[in-house]
Design an enzyme around this catalytic site. Structure first.
Site, mmCIF file in Angstrom:
data_model
loop_
_atom_site.group_PDB
_atom_site.id
_atom_site.type_symbol
_atom_site.label_atom_id
_atom_site.label_comp_id
_atom_site.label_asym_id
_atom_site.label_seq_id
_atom_site.Cartn_x
_atom_site.Cartn_y
_atom_site.Cartn_z
ATOM 1 N N LYS A 15 0.837 -1.209 0.000
ATOM 2 C CA LYS A 15 0.000 0.000 0.000
ATOM 3 C C LYS A 15 0.873 1.261 0.000
ATOM 4 O O LYS A 15 0.695 2.153 -0.816
ATOM 5 C CB LYS A 15 -0.946 0.006 1.217
ATOM 6 C CG LYS A 15 -1.876 -1.191 1.270
ATOM 7 C CD LYS A 15 -2.803 -1.163 2.466
ATOM 8 C CE LYS A 15 -2.123 -1.294 3.810
ATOM 9 N NZ LYS A 15 -1.478 -2.601 4.046
ATOM 10 N N ARG A 90 -9.647 0.137 8.893
ATOM 11 C CA ARG A 90 -9.207 -1.228 9.149
ATOM 12 C C ARG A 90 -10.233 -2.026 9.929
ATOM 13 O O ARG A 90 -9.982 -3.197 10.244
ATOM 14 C CB ARG A 90 -7.911 -1.195 9.956
ATOM 15 C CG ARG A 90 -6.658 -1.356 9.101
ATOM 16 C CD ARG A 90 -5.479 -1.015 9.987
ATOM 17 N NE ARG A 90 -4.316 -1.819 9.763
ATOM 18 C CZ ARG A 90 -3.206 -1.326 9.206
ATOM 19 N NH1 ARG A 90 -3.138 -0.101 8.779
ATOM 20 N NH2 ARG A 90 -2.155 -2.099 9.099
ATOM 21 N N ARG A 124 11.523 -5.461 4.878
ATOM 22 C CA ARG A 124 11.198 -4.038 4.619
ATOM 23 C C ARG A 124 12.180 -3.118 5.353
ATOM 24 O O ARG A 124 12.541 -3.336 6.494
ATOM 25 C CB ARG A 124 9.777 -3.739 5.095
ATOM 26 C CG ARG A 124 9.454 -2.246 5.075
ATOM 27 C CD ARG A 124 7.972 -1.967 5.096
ATOM 28 N NE ARG A 124 7.265 -2.549 6.221
ATOM 29 C CZ ARG A 124 5.941 -2.561 6.332
ATOM 30 N NH1 ARG A 124 5.185 -2.031 5.388
ATOM 31 N NH2 ARG A 124 5.373 -3.114 7.379
ATOM 32 N N ARG A 152 11.463 -1.125 10.913
ATOM 33 C CA ARG A 152 10.431 -0.844 11.906
ATOM 34 C C ARG A 152 10.460 -1.893 13.011
ATOM 35 O O ARG A 152 10.651 -3.071 12.750
ATOM 36 C CB ARG A 152 9.058 -0.854 11.212
ATOM 37 C CG ARG A 152 8.643 0.499 10.715
ATOM 38 C CD ARG A 152 7.446 0.438 9.810
ATOM 39 N NE ARG A 152 6.321 -0.319 10.332
ATOM 40 C CZ ARG A 152 5.171 -0.498 9.672
ATOM 41 N NH1 ARG A 152 5.019 0.035 8.463
ATOM 42 N NH2 ARG A 152 4.198 -1.201 10.194
ATOM 43 N N ARG A 163 -0.202 -9.479 13.396
ATOM 44 C CA ARG A 163 -0.818 -8.490 12.504
ATOM 45 C C ARG A 163 -1.683 -9.163 11.449
ATOM 46 O O ARG A 163 -2.732 -8.648 11.071
ATOM 47 C CB ARG A 163 0.277 -7.619 11.879
ATOM 48 C CG ARG A 163 0.842 -6.634 12.898
ATOM 49 C CD ARG A 163 2.229 -6.176 12.556
ATOM 50 N NE ARG A 163 2.273 -5.346 11.379
ATOM 51 C CZ ARG A 163 3.399 -5.018 10.732
ATOM 52 N NH1 ARG A 163 4.567 -5.450 11.192
ATOM 53 N NH2 ARG A 163 3.367 -4.262 9.679
HETATM 54 P P1 ADP Z 1 2.133 -1.895 3.194
HETATM 55 O O1 ADP Z 1 2.122 -0.390 3.174
HETATM 56 O O2 ADP Z 1 0.927 -2.491 2.536
HETATM 57 O O3 ADP Z 1 2.370 -2.445 4.551
HETATM 58 P P2 ADP Z 1 4.716 -1.658 1.803
HETATM 59 O O4 ADP Z 1 4.430 -0.779 0.645
HETATM 60 O O5 ADP Z 1 5.424 -1.045 2.971
HETATM 61 O O6 ADP Z 1 3.349 -2.383 2.301
HETATM 62 O O7 ADP Z 1 5.529 -2.918 1.256
HETATM 63 C C1 ADP Z 1 5.985 -3.939 2.144
HETATM 64 C C2 ADP Z 1 7.346 -4.439 1.657
HETATM 65 O O8 ADP Z 1 7.173 -5.164 0.434
HETATM 66 C C3 ADP Z 1 8.351 -3.334 1.369
HETATM 67 O O9 ADP Z 1 9.627 -3.791 1.756
HETATM 68 C C4 ADP Z 1 8.259 -3.139 -0.149
HETATM 69 O O10 ADP Z 1 9.501 -2.698 -0.717
HETATM 70 C C5 ADP Z 1 7.940 -4.552 -0.620
HETATM 71 N N1 ADP Z 1 7.059 -4.575 -1.809
HETATM 72 C C6 ADP Z 1 6.053 -3.726 -2.128
HETATM 73 N N2 ADP Z 1 5.464 -4.071 -3.288
HETATM 74 C C7 ADP Z 1 6.117 -5.195 -3.716
HETATM 75 C C8 ADP Z 1 5.991 -6.052 -4.870
HETATM 76 N N3 ADP Z 1 5.055 -5.830 -5.803
HETATM 77 N N4 ADP Z 1 6.840 -7.096 -4.975
HETATM 78 C C9 ADP Z 1 7.784 -7.333 -4.016
HETATM 79 N N5 ADP Z 1 7.953 -6.587 -2.910
HETATM 80 C C10 ADP Z 1 7.129 -5.516 -2.761
HETATM 81 P P1 ADP Z 2 1.273 -2.248 7.828
HETATM 82 O O1 ADP Z 2 0.636 -1.825 6.547
HETATM 83 O O2 ADP Z 2 2.618 -2.861 7.654
HETATM 84 O O3 ADP Z 2 0.352 -3.060 8.686
HETATM 85 P P2 ADP Z 2 0.856 0.367 9.075
HETATM 86 O O4 ADP Z 2 1.937 1.379 9.079
HETATM 87 O O5 ADP Z 2 -0.360 0.624 8.257
HETATM 88 O O6 ADP Z 2 1.573 -0.983 8.717
HETATM 89 O O7 ADP Z 2 0.362 0.131 10.570
HETATM 90 C C1 ADP Z 2 1.251 -0.144 11.629
HETATM 91 C C2 ADP Z 2 0.462 -0.375 12.907
HETATM 92 O O8 ADP Z 2 -0.249 0.840 13.259
HETATM 93 C C3 ADP Z 2 -0.619 -1.439 12.833
HETATM 94 O O9 ADP Z 2 -0.118 -2.750 13.097
HETATM 95 C C4 ADP Z 2 -1.594 -0.976 13.921
HETATM 96 O O10 ADP Z 2 -1.099 -1.286 15.216
HETATM 97 C C5 ADP Z 2 -1.533 0.534 13.771
HETATM 98 N N1 ADP Z 2 -2.543 1.061 12.822
HETATM 99 C C6 ADP Z 2 -2.303 1.698 11.642
HETATM 100 N N2 ADP Z 2 -3.442 2.055 11.055
HETATM 101 C C7 ADP Z 2 -4.455 1.627 11.880
HETATM 102 C C8 ADP Z 2 -5.875 1.665 11.819
HETATM 103 N N3 ADP Z 2 -6.516 2.236 10.785
HETATM 104 N N4 ADP Z 2 -6.557 1.101 12.837
HETATM 105 C C9 ADP Z 2 -5.946 0.547 13.892
HETATM 106 N N5 ADP Z 2 -4.613 0.467 14.008
HETATM 107 C C10 ADP Z 2 -3.870 0.997 13.020
#
Ligand code: ADP
Ligand code: ADP
Length: 207
Positions: A15, A90, A124, A152, A163
């Site tokens: 995302k 979420r 990541r 992170r 998660r």
């Molecule tokens: P989210 O915001 O949904 O948690 P991220 O954009 O932070 O996800 O991506 C999670 C990890 O996966 C990052 O290390 C990113 O570089 C990697 N990633 C994102 N898109 C892809 C893809 N299409 N193929 C492989 N790795 C990806």
């Molecule tokens: P990822 O896409 O890797 O799960 P985020 O950065 O979106 O990571 O979220 C990290 C953490 O922040 C989540 O595991 C949760 O604890 C909290 N969080 C983020 N967005 C929300 C939400 N909309 N509702 C509840 N918790 C959230």
């Protein structure tokens, strides 16, 4: 296009990675609750202290905290023609609360199976200066910035499992909720970053 877009999917789906491209394409500002919470944690505010406990445990932060953050954020003038939500809503209560403060025109669901998620999250890395997201294997950072990258605290294999549980129990039901409203656009998140970006563009180009 006026109205807000939601980027939806499990943790690690891509995302944040795709958000920057959609911001460029639509001009809508990115609103990431994860980034907002991490900023609150690093400021050491009361909200940050409360949120940190949940984040470190891989649990969702309570709805009331998140909804409060979003309501405040949407008051800013840059949000007036809609925003790009990343990681929000979420839960169903969050989506219900959103209905009274924003007009959601599309929910883009990036679909990635659980077995690919752990690898993505554990590898990541983030650039603390720009917020750019990298992956040790799938999207390596340029050599000159490699040293300043951070991992992170919640990106461990153990926390990912919690998660993912939270995702399946509390967040995944939102896909049906939005589908019934005719707002869900599903894309395959398994391709390369460029391929996924293209599928997202194709899915929202006509909205
Ligand atoms: P989210 O915001 O949904 O948690 P991220 O954009 O932070 O996800 O991506 C999670 C990890 O996966 C990052 O290390 C990113 O570089 C990697 N990633 C994102 N898109 C892809 C893809 N299409 N193929 C492989 N790795 C990806
Ligand atoms: P990822 O896409 O890797 O799960 P985020 O950065 O979106 O990571 O979220 C990290 C953490 O922040 C989540 O595991 C949760 O604890 C909290 N969080 C983020 N967005 C929300 C939400 N909309 N509702 C509840 N918790 C959230």
């Amino acid at each position: 296009m006026s109205g807000s877009i939601v980027l939806f999917g499990p943790p690690g789906a891509g995302k944040g990675t795709q958000a920057g491209r959609i911001v460029k394409m639509t001009g809508k500002p990115q609103v990431s609750t994860g980034d907002m919470l991490r900023a609150a944690v690093s400021d050491g505010s009361d909200l940050g202290k409360e949120a940190k406990e949940y984040m470190d445990a891989g649990l969702l932060v309570p709805d009331s905290v998140i909804i409060g953050l979003i309501v405040e954020r949407l008051k800013r003038t840059d949000a007036s023609s809609g925003v790009l939500f990343d990681g929000f809503p979420r839960t169903i209560p969050q989506a219900e609360a959103l209905e009274s403060v924003a007009n959601v025109i599309a929910v883009v669901s990036i679909e990635v199976p659980d077995d690919a998620i752990v690898d993505r999250i554990v590898g990541r890395r983030m650039d603390p200066e720009t917020g750019d997201i990298y992956h040790v294997e799938y999207n390596p950072a340029p050599l000159e910035i490699e040293k300043r990258l951070i991992q992170r605290k919640d990106d461990t294999e153990e926390t990912v499992r919690s998660r993912l549980l939270a995702y399946h129990k509390q967040t995944a039901p939102l896909a049906d909720w939005y589908s019934e409203k005719g707002l869900l656009f599903s894309v395959d998140g398994n391709g390369t970053i460029d391929e996924v970006a293209e599928s997202i563009r194709d899915s929202i180009v006509g909205i």
